[in-house]
Design a protein around this motif. Structure first.
Motif, PDB file in Angstrom:
ATOM      1  N   ILE A 186      50.573  26.312  -8.221  1.00 37.01           N
ATOM      2  CA  ILE A 186      49.828  27.254  -8.292  1.00 37.01           C
ATOM      3  C   ILE A 186      49.917  28.252  -9.548  1.00 37.01           C
ATOM      4  O   ILE A 186      49.299  29.030  -9.466  1.00 37.01           O
ATOM      5  N   ALA A 187      50.851  27.868 -10.449  1.00 37.59           N
ATOM      6  CA  ALA A 187      51.207  28.639 -11.550  1.00 37.59           C
ATOM      7  C   ALA A 187      51.824  30.027 -10.924  1.00 37.59           C
ATOM      8  O   ALA A 187      51.436  31.051 -11.298  1.00 37.59           O
ATOM      9  N   GLY A 188      52.464  30.032 -10.023  1.00 41.38           N
ATOM     10  CA  GLY A 188      53.111  31.140  -9.259  1.00 41.38           C
ATOM     11  C   GLY A 188      54.583  31.618  -9.945  1.00 41.38           C
ATOM     12  O   GLY A 188      54.882  31.039 -10.788  1.00 41.38           O
ATOM     13  N   ALA A 189      54.777  32.506  -9.470  1.00 42.75           N
ATOM     14  CA  ALA A 189      56.124  33.297  -9.979  1.00 42.75           C
ATOM     15  C   ALA A 189      57.171  33.249  -8.839  1.00 42.75           C
ATOM     16  O   ALA A 189      56.819  33.148  -7.722  1.00 42.75           O
ATOM     17  N   ASP A 195      52.597  36.276   2.899  1.00 42.67           N
ATOM     18  CA  ASP A 195      51.655  35.435   2.676  1.00 42.67           C
ATOM     19  C   ASP A 195      51.626  34.382   3.824  1.00 42.67           C
ATOM     20  O   ASP A 195      52.271  33.320   3.854  1.00 42.67           O
ATOM     21  N   GLY A 196      50.852  34.396   5.133  1.00 45.91           N
ATOM     22  CA  GLY A 196      50.902  33.370   5.892  1.00 45.91           C
ATOM     23  C   GLY A 196      51.180  33.952   7.377  1.00 45.91           C
ATOM     24  O   GLY A 196      50.187  33.928   8.156  1.00 45.91           O
ATOM     25  N   ASP A 217      46.155  23.972  -0.250  1.00 47.31           N
ATOM     26  CA  ASP A 217      45.466  23.188  -1.207  1.00 47.31           C
ATOM     27  C   ASP A 217      44.081  23.711  -0.603  1.00 47.31           C
ATOM     28  O   ASP A 217      43.809  24.462   0.042  1.00 47.31           O
ATOM     29  N   GLU A 218      42.784  23.062  -1.398  1.00 49.49           N
ATOM     30  CA  GLU A 218      41.639  23.105  -1.223  1.00 49.49           C
ATOM     31  C   GLU A 218      40.915  23.124   0.336  1.00 49.49           C
ATOM     32  O   GLU A 218      39.918  23.515   0.577  1.00 49.49           O
ATOM     33  N   MET A 239      49.281  23.079   3.749  1.00 51.76           N
ATOM     34  CA  MET A 239      50.489  23.369   2.988  1.00 51.76           C
ATOM     35  C   MET A 239      50.801  22.111   1.878  1.00 51.76           C
ATOM     36  O   MET A 239      51.479  21.107   2.427  1.00 51.76           O
ATOM     37  N   ASN A 240      50.236  21.839   0.718  1.00 53.64           N
ATOM     38  CA  ASN A 240      50.259  20.914  -0.255  1.00 53.64           C
ATOM     39  C   ASN A 240      50.638  21.138  -1.634  1.00 53.64           C
ATOM     40  O   ASN A 240      50.956  20.288  -2.394  1.00 53.64           O
TER      41      ASN A 240
END
Length: 148
Positions: free
Chosen positions: A69-72, A136-137, A57-58, A62-63
């Motif tokens: 997030i409009a991910g796929a 990612d991470g 999040d901002e 990890m929230n």
């Protein structure tokens, strides 16, 4: 069903030198149907993965989920998640669902994710696939519907 979920900046799958699935930010999900699995296990994993809060999040916590997030999601069949490695040096796969059952549950699982509003790309069941990803991470999570 078993799944390995990886948070990715991008991922793609290629079969016979042709890209058949590609996503930007989202999740790469490797999924395996086990003997005795049915649509209930696929439903459980699809709902859990769609809501899994592993995106920042901002404030960097990890929230957020892939839908937030409009991910796929790129879904890849991966029967080797059924590997039995407790004896010898060659893994056994006798606990994996049969190819017919595995393909049906793989397809059903991907369809269920899509029905939850998640854009889904797919690999090709049983094909020799080349999967590329930028983890990612890194964030990588293991899930098994039998452990719920």
């Amino acid at each position: 069903m078993r799944a390995v979920i990886q948070r990715v900046s991008e991922a793609s799958v290629t079969v016979d030198q042709e890209v058949i699935g590609k996503i930007d930010a989202g999740l790469l999900v490797l999924v395996c149907a086990m003997q005795g699995d049915d649509e209930a296990q696929a439903d459980y994993l699809a709902k859990k993965i769609a809501k899994l809060r592993i995106f920042q999040d901002e404030v960097g916590k990890m929230n957020r989920s892939v839908t937030d997030i409009a991910g796929a999601v790129l879904v890849i069949s991966q029967f080797t998640l059924a590997a039995e490695t407790h004896r010898g040096n060659r893994p056994g796969f006798s606990t994996a669902a049969s190819p017919t059952e595995g393909n049906a549950l793989y397809t059903y699982f991907a369809d269920q994710l899509a029905s939850l509003g998640v854009p889904v790309q797919r690999g090709s069941f049983g094909a020799d696939m080349k999967v590329r990803l930028l983890n990612d991470g890194p964030v990588t999570i293991w899930m098994d519907s039998a452990e719920r």
